[in-house]
Design a protein around this motif. Structure first.
Motif, mmCIF file in Angstrom:
data_model
loop_
_atom_site.group_PDB
_atom_site.id
_atom_site.type_symbol
_atom_site.label_atom_id
_atom_site.label_comp_id
_atom_site.label_asym_id
_atom_site.label_seq_id
_atom_site.Cartn_x
_atom_site.Cartn_y
_atom_site.Cartn_z
ATOM 1 N N TYR A 1 0.948 -1.319 -0.028
ATOM 2 C CA TYR A 1 0.036 -0.055 0.097
ATOM 3 C C TYR A 1 0.752 1.310 -0.008
ATOM 4 O O TYR A 1 0.568 2.160 -0.875
ATOM 5 N N GLN A 2 1.990 1.265 0.938
ATOM 6 C CA GLN A 2 2.823 2.282 0.710
ATOM 7 C C GLN A 2 3.390 2.749 -0.610
ATOM 8 O O GLN A 2 3.656 3.823 -0.852
ATOM 9 N N VAL A 3 3.942 1.656 -1.173
ATOM 10 C CA VAL A 3 4.452 1.850 -2.524
ATOM 11 C C VAL A 3 3.495 2.266 -3.654
ATOM 12 O O VAL A 3 3.685 3.363 -4.117
ATOM 13 N N TRP A 4 2.364 1.875 -3.285
ATOM 14 C CA TRP A 4 1.123 2.352 -4.282
ATOM 15 C C TRP A 4 0.694 3.620 -3.974
ATOM 16 O O TRP A 4 0.732 4.688 -4.938
ATOM 17 N N ASN A 5 0.727 4.089 -2.556
ATOM 18 C CA ASN A 5 0.330 5.479 -2.408
ATOM 19 C C ASN A 5 1.446 6.475 -2.724
ATOM 20 O O ASN A 5 1.045 7.615 -3.124
ATOM 21 N N HIS A 6 2.745 5.813 -2.480
ATOM 22 C CA HIS A 6 3.679 6.757 -2.906
ATOM 23 C C HIS A 6 3.684 7.259 -4.325
ATOM 24 O O HIS A 6 3.879 8.321 -4.731
ATOM 25 N N ALA A 7 3.478 6.402 -5.171
ATOM 26 C CA ALA A 7 3.629 6.324 -6.700
ATOM 27 C C ALA A 7 2.462 7.300 -7.118
ATOM 28 O O ALA A 7 2.398 7.970 -7.943
#
Length: 376
Positions: A211-217
């Motif tokens: 989720y953090q990777v997706w939210n960062h992107a």
């Protein structure tokens, strides 16, 4: 047009956007991943070094409570006893700290890698704004953190219940064991329960890290206009680049035209192409193309040549070959040496004839030795 002008961030971030974000300290990070590694590392460290640490503490306590009357009256002896006791626990404590520090380091760089940024530590006025703080409290990110906290509670509660239920008989059996075996047994049991509880947080990490990777992107996504502006700022606008290229082209053409009067011969086809050649017999080497052009530029080259009494030779095949295989300032290709040599020989003999030193040379053959690969 409406789609391109909209403010929707639908485009993936560019390499420059990602680089700038990393310089500012904006990288994908999962606090739960770091916490998970620290807790598991701490549990593993205690399981590995806990026995050694307990034995060292027991030996230290035994020494501290067993000194003689003479030692109690001697300040130096007391400091020596304390020093011996502390020395006993230094080694296991250092190992525990090292394991936990390594786990914390790995857990924090595993997602997003290492990043050192002073910009991330700089004070920001938005952090002091009550309105911005209110938005953070009731924003999407705050809601996600609330859901994560609830999930953590549920996971730890369920795992704790299962552990206590499964170990209930063994826990009750501690009262029937003798001292100090029951203390050692209870400590070991607690450490393993701690390790299992720490590992249970991995359930949250498996959800949070992606989720953090997706939210960062998602936060770094760009609009189509953002990409255009970035391209314009980094490489210049197409209009500016076009003007620069035109100016550079005009300068190069003027410089090239200024060299035409220094040429020995201009070879034409005879209307579309013109190539000016110069050969310096004193220097040797290959003849050099000092100017070339097509259509209007070709006419301009021929005009300058006529003004300066430069010989103009019509050889369509050779003119096209030189035009397409060379640039101004280049030596002619080796494959065209024979054809160009015949042209230059004719020019030099013609110049001698004009001076009255030789007879008029024979005309250049209509077919010059041009390889098939150089025919255009």
């Amino acid at each position: 047009m409406a789609e391109s002008d909209s403010g929707e961030k639908t485009e993936e971030p560019t390499a420059k956007k990602l680089t700038d974000a990393r310089k500012k300290g904006q990288i994908a990070r999962s606090k739960d991943l770091g916490t998970f590694f620290v807790l598991v590392g701490c549990a593993c460290a205690m399981l590995l070094m806990g026995g050694s640490l307990a034995a060292s503490i027991a030996q230290m306590m035994k020494r501290l409570f067993s000194f003689s009357r003479e030692e109690a009256m001697d300040v130096n002896a007391l400091f020596k006893i304390i020093d011996e006791g502390v020395t006993l626990i230094i080694a296991p404590m250092l190992w525990i700290f090292a394991i936990v520090a390594l786990a914390a380091f790995v857990g924090n760089i595993l997602l997003g890698g290492m990043s050192f940024s002073w910009a991330a530590t700089a004070p920001k006025a938005s952090k002091l704004s009550p309105l911005a703080g209110f938005k953070r409290m009731f924003g999407v990110q705050a809601f996600v953190e609330l859901i994560k906290s609830i999930l953590k509670f549920l996971v730890i509660f369920i795992v704790s219940y299962l552990l206590l239920s499964g170990l209930f008989e063994e826990i009750l059996g501690l009262s029937r064991e003798s001292i100090p075996n029951n203390f050692a047994h209870a400590t070991t049991m607690l450490l393993w329960m701690f390790l299992v509880l720490a590992l249970s947080i991995g359930i949250i990490v498996v959800i949070d890290a992606p989720y953090q990777v997706w939210n960062h992107a998602k936060q770094l996504r760009m609009t189509k206009q953002d990409i255009k502006d970035e391209h314009k700022n980094s490489e210049g606008s197409p209009e500016t680049k076009g003007r620069i290229k035109r100016a550079q082209y005009e300068i190069s053409q003027r410089r090239m035209m200024a060299e035409v009067p220094n040429s020995d011969v201009v070879i034409t086809n005879p209307t579309h192409y013109s190539v000016a050649l110069k050969y310096d017999a004193a220097v040797g080497g290959a003849p050099v193309v000092i100017a070339k052009g097509v259509d209007q530029m070709a006419i301009h080259i021929r005009t300058i040549a006529k003004e300066h009494n430069i010989e103009i030779i019509q050889s369509p095949a050779l003119a096209r070959s030189l035009y397409y295989t060379t640039e101004a300032g280049d030596d002619i290709p080796e494959e065209l040496f024979a054809a160009v040599a015949q042209v230059l020989a004719f020019i030099f003999q013609l110049n001698e004839h004009k001076k009255g030193k030789a007879k008029r040379p024979t005309a250049i053959p209509k077919t010059l030795p041009i390889p098939d690969d150089f025919k255009y």
